[in-house]
Design a protein around this motif. Structure first.
Motif: not given
Length: 234
Positions: A44-48
């Motif tokens: 999720v962090y990578f997507i953000i």
């Protein structure tokens, strides 16, 4: 209003460099973690992270491409010697050390911040991106290094977000650094976050002093806009 300048080959090179920088950060995390089994929070962090890069680059490319054209080179002629040191340390801690700590958190199962703090981190991160984007949109002289851009006839920027604090770009970096431990859950990343914040405070002091001494009109601007980074505080 859309800037009249166009994205040049230099701006395109800068965008490509940012894409490589994004992949580099993700790669460092995975290498440090020693596995691709990184749970649900880090993806999720990578997507953000990717979403913020893409959004900001698209907005700036359309509205103020000149700033991207000029940012392709980190250290230009006239960069202060103290900033060469600070900028080097900033790059190391931001793009290497921070991401190594995130990966090692997975590898060694260090104490983790609960997911209930994720949304606080997300709010700080989004706020930092908004401030950063507004700074880039307003200030065509927004470069990576600290120097007086005499070849571009640099003038004081005092409108928009620069009417609130004198160094909003640096304010956004501090918010970003505080958000990463909360977004990733990696508690020990507060260590590089603290170092990054300290580097930014030092750089703000030195750059502010340089601008007062060397940029015409900046001293008067500093009397009008009293706060460097944090409204009503400093």
């Amino acid at each position: 209003m859309k800037n009249q300048s166009k994205l040049s080959i230099h701006g395109i090179r800068y965008i490509l460099r940012m894409c490589m920088q994004l992949l580099f950060q993700i790669g460092i995390i995975l290498i440090a973690a020693g596995t691709v089994s990184i749970g649900r929070q880090l993806p999720v962090y990578f997507i953000i992270l990717a979403g913020s890069y893409i959004t900001e680059l698209c907005v700036i490319s359309f509205h103020n491409p000149e700033v991207l054209n000029e940012r392709v080179k980190n250290i230009k002629a006239g960069t202060k010697s103290w900033d060469k040191i600070l900028l080097s340390l900033y790059v190391i801690f931001t793009f290497v050390v921070m991401n190594v700590f995130i990966g090692l958190d997975i590898r060694f199962g260090w104490p983790h911040i609960g997911f209930n703090c994720f949304y606080t981190g997300l709010a700080l991160y989004v706020f930092s991106v908004v401030i950063s984007t507004k700074s880039l949109l307003t200030n065509k002289y927004f470069e990576s290094s600290s120097r007086i851009q005499t070849e571009r006839n640099q003038t004081v920027i005092s409108t928009g977000i620069y009417a609130v604090v004198r160094h909003p770009g640096y304010s956004s970096i501090i918010l970003w650094a505080l958000s990463i431990p909360l977004l990733t859950g990696a508690i020990y990343t507060f260590i590089p976050s603290a170092v990054i914040a300290m580097l930014i405070f030092i750089r703000t002091c030195l750059e502010d002093r340089m601008l007062k001494r060397e940029l015409e009109g900046y001293r008067e601007y500093s009397c009008k806009v009293k706060y460097r980074l944090i409204p009503y505080i400093w």
